[in-house]
Design a protein around this motif. Sequence first.
Motif, PDB file in Angstrom:
ATOM      1  N   VAL A   1       0.856  -1.194   0.000  1.00 27.12           N
ATOM      2  CA  VAL A   1       0.000   0.000   0.000  1.00 27.12           C
ATOM      3  C   VAL A   1       0.886   1.236   0.000  1.00 27.12           C
ATOM      4  O   VAL A   1       1.879   1.302   0.747  1.00 27.12           O
ATOM      5  N   GLN A   2       0.536   2.217  -0.834  1.00 25.97           N
ATOM      6  CA  GLN A   2       1.285   3.466  -0.864  1.00 25.97           C
ATOM      7  C   GLN A   2       0.971   4.276   0.388  1.00 25.97           C
ATOM      8  O   GLN A   2      -0.190   4.475   0.749  1.00 25.97           O
ATOM      9  N   LEU A   3       2.021   4.742   1.038  1.00 24.91           N
ATOM     10  CA  LEU A   3       1.865   5.387   2.342  1.00 24.91           C
ATOM     11  C   LEU A   3       1.287   6.801   2.226  1.00 24.91           C
ATOM     12  O   LEU A   3       0.423   7.189   3.023  1.00 24.91           O
ATOM     13  N   ALA A   4       1.755   7.588   1.267  1.00 29.39           N
ATOM     14  CA  ALA A   4       1.416   9.009   1.223  1.00 29.39           C
ATOM     15  C   ALA A   4      -0.089   9.282   1.123  1.00 29.39           C
ATOM     16  O   ALA A   4      -0.632  10.074   1.913  1.00 29.39           O
ATOM     17  N   PRO A   5      -0.827   8.682   0.186  1.00 31.06           N
ATOM     18  CA  PRO A   5      -2.273   8.991   0.108  1.00 31.06           C
ATOM     19  C   PRO A   5      -3.031   8.593   1.371  1.00 31.06           C
ATOM     20  O   PRO A   5      -3.941   9.314   1.808  1.00 31.06           O
TER      21      PRO A   5
ATOM     22  N   ARG B   1      -4.230  -2.769   3.241  1.00 29.94           N
ATOM     23  CA  ARG B   1      -4.654  -1.387   3.426  1.00 29.94           C
ATOM     24  C   ARG B   1      -5.398  -1.198   4.751  1.00 29.94           C
ATOM     25  O   ARG B   1      -5.145  -0.253   5.494  1.00 29.94           O
ATOM     26  N   GLY B   2      -6.317  -2.111   5.055  1.00 30.71           N
ATOM     27  CA  GLY B   2      -7.076  -1.975   6.291  1.00 30.71           C
ATOM     28  C   GLY B   2      -6.193  -2.048   7.524  1.00 30.71           C
ATOM     29  O   GLY B   2      -6.380  -1.296   8.495  1.00 30.71           O
ATOM     30  N   ALA B   3      -5.212  -2.961   7.500  1.00 32.63           N
ATOM     31  CA  ALA B   3      -4.304  -3.097   8.647  1.00 32.63           C
ATOM     32  C   ALA B   3      -3.457  -1.842   8.811  1.00 32.63           C
ATOM     33  O   ALA B   3      -3.262  -1.339   9.927  1.00 32.63           O
ATOM     34  N   LEU B   4      -2.918  -1.311   7.690  1.00 27.16           N
ATOM     35  CA  LEU B   4      -2.104  -0.102   7.777  1.00 27.16           C
ATOM     36  C   LEU B   4      -2.940   1.085   8.248  1.00 27.16           C
ATOM     37  O   LEU B   4      -2.467   1.911   9.049  1.00 27.16           O
ATOM     38  N   LEU B   5      -4.165   1.177   7.760  1.00 26.16           N
ATOM     39  CA  LEU B   5      -5.040   2.277   8.161  1.00 26.16           C
ATOM     40  C   LEU B   5      -5.321   2.224   9.664  1.00 26.16           C
ATOM     41  O   LEU B   5      -5.277   3.242  10.358  1.00 26.16           O
ATOM     42  N   GLU B   6      -5.594   1.031  10.181  1.00 26.37           N
ATOM     43  CA  GLU B   6      -5.890   0.891  11.600  1.00 26.37           C
ATOM     44  C   GLU B   6      -4.662   1.176  12.458  1.00 26.37           C
ATOM     45  O   GLU B   6      -4.734   1.891  13.471  1.00 26.37           O
ATOM     46  N   MET B   7      -3.508   0.624  12.050  1.00 25.81           N
ATOM     47  CA  MET B   7      -2.283   0.816  12.832  1.00 25.81           C
ATOM     48  C   MET B   7      -1.857   2.285  12.844  1.00 25.81           C
ATOM     49  O   MET B   7      -1.629   2.888  13.902  1.00 25.81           O
ATOM     50  N   LEU B   8      -1.743   2.872  11.652  1.00 28.63           N
ATOM     51  CA  LEU B   8      -1.285   4.258  11.568  1.00 28.63           C
ATOM     52  C   LEU B   8      -2.309   5.215  12.160  1.00 28.63           C
ATOM     53  O   LEU B   8      -1.951   6.233  12.780  1.00 28.63           O
ATOM     54  N   GLY B   9      -3.607   4.891  12.003  1.00 31.13           N
ATOM     55  CA  GLY B   9      -4.634   5.740  12.588  1.00 31.13           C
ATOM     56  C   GLY B   9      -4.543   5.807  14.104  1.00 31.13           C
ATOM     57  O   GLY B   9      -4.662   6.889  14.702  1.00 31.13           O
ATOM     58  N   ASN B  10      -4.306   4.672  14.752  1.00 35.80           N
ATOM     59  CA  ASN B  10      -4.156   4.670  16.210  1.00 35.80           C
ATOM     60  C   ASN B  10      -2.921   5.438  16.657  1.00 35.80           C
ATOM     61  O   ASN B  10      -2.961   6.204  17.623  1.00 35.80           O
ATOM     62  N   LEU B  11      -1.797   5.243  15.951  1.00 38.14           N
ATOM     63  CA  LEU B  11      -0.569   5.951  16.326  1.00 38.14           C
ATOM     64  C   LEU B  11      -0.730   7.455  16.150  1.00 38.14           C
ATOM     65  O   LEU B  11      -0.309   8.253  17.004  1.00 38.14           O
TER      66      LEU B  11
END
Length: 448
Positions: A307-311, A345-355
């Motif tokens: 998953v691309q990080l920037a968007p 994407r869902g895992a990255l969204l959840e992890m980065l969203g919490n941080l």
Amino acid sequence: MGASLRVRLMLGAAVMAVLFMLALLPALRGAFVIALEQSIQQRLAADASALIAAARVENGHLQMPEKLPNEEFDNLDARQLGYIYDSDGRLVWQSRSSRDERLDYRPRYDGQTHEFLRITDGEEGEFFVYDVEVDLLRGQKAAFSIVTMQPLADYKSMYDGFVNQLYLWLGAALLVLLGLLWFGLTWGFRSLRGLSAELDEVESGSRDRLSDEHPRELLRLTKSLNRLLDSERLQRERYRHSLDDLAHSLKTPLSVLQGVSETIAARPVDREQARVLQGQIERMSQQIGYQLQRASLRKSGLVRHRVQLAPLLDNLCDALDKVYREKRVRMARDFDPGLMMPMERGALLEMLGNLLENAFRLCLGHIRVSAEVRDGCCELRVEDDGPGVPVDQRDRILKRGERLDTQHPGQGIGTAVVKDIIESYDGELFLQDSSLGGAEFRIRFPLL
């Protein structure tokens, strides 16, 4: 890491080719020696026939002409030697070319007609010898041994030249053979490269299953992998549906309990019990949400997502900026805009969203997100300028099985979800001080 299958097969074929060439070398040398000796025998036999044709017997005595048909026998510098012995082994004639030779040879007049052999003289070296017995000369009874000789040294250079050429020919043939083997293996492995390309597409998520356009030997493997992919996909779907059903089935009872607690809280005498009940309902709701998130964000065993990080970071920051508008948080970025994270994407969204939610909530006004790929790993850092995490609390946070929500009820389950997501992707989480003054969460994911 082991060598590729093509390299292993090539090494095995190369070893077999070298062993074959080594076994072929003495066979070719032996064949050349046999052919050479046959040609020498034929030449010496022809020379002996020339001597027999020139010889005659008068009054029981051998007579040879002054000039022989074969000029080699009359040339003092020639290496073609001729001898004639009587039946008792006495030398009765020798060619001019043999006058300087001191060979100790005695023929056996034993009725064997002729023989071809190799003799060794200590001083003169080795010689090829052709010995033919003659009983009749021009119709007259005679008993002689006609012997022709030639030094082995005359053919030594020919043999050495052949052996050198043989080494060159076999070496060149070996190189050509290895090149053809490599070309054949490369052509034969096209199907494996195609299968590998399809597996890459499956891992990246651009293909659902493998095609059937493969050699028969690989069809069983591809069908088994397709069954596994289908089974995993169906299992994930059933799992998500079950979780959705569970969430809906629990939502109504919790809402009822929440309404009951609010009714009880309206009576002053039961206000304390209502507060306890509402707190427990909140904890139950958080735990259910945590378990649902934890179960649904496991990575796939066969599909490798990127998953691309920037968007994704843009979307999260836009939402959090609205929530924490009054703080006017400044976001600094330090990563390649095209950087791809090895996660769903869902895992990255959840992890980065919490941080990021923790960083926005605790920072004074400055957050930095940095990422890079190095040493076969993808590293992500989230930093803030807030109060940080006390040193005595860091081990508890990073220790497997410890969660902040169990230590601080009602404070959320974000860090626990983050840890579970990271562990499901075989990653590592490090917590340390940031150069901004607050906490730094550093995450490392292996690149598969």
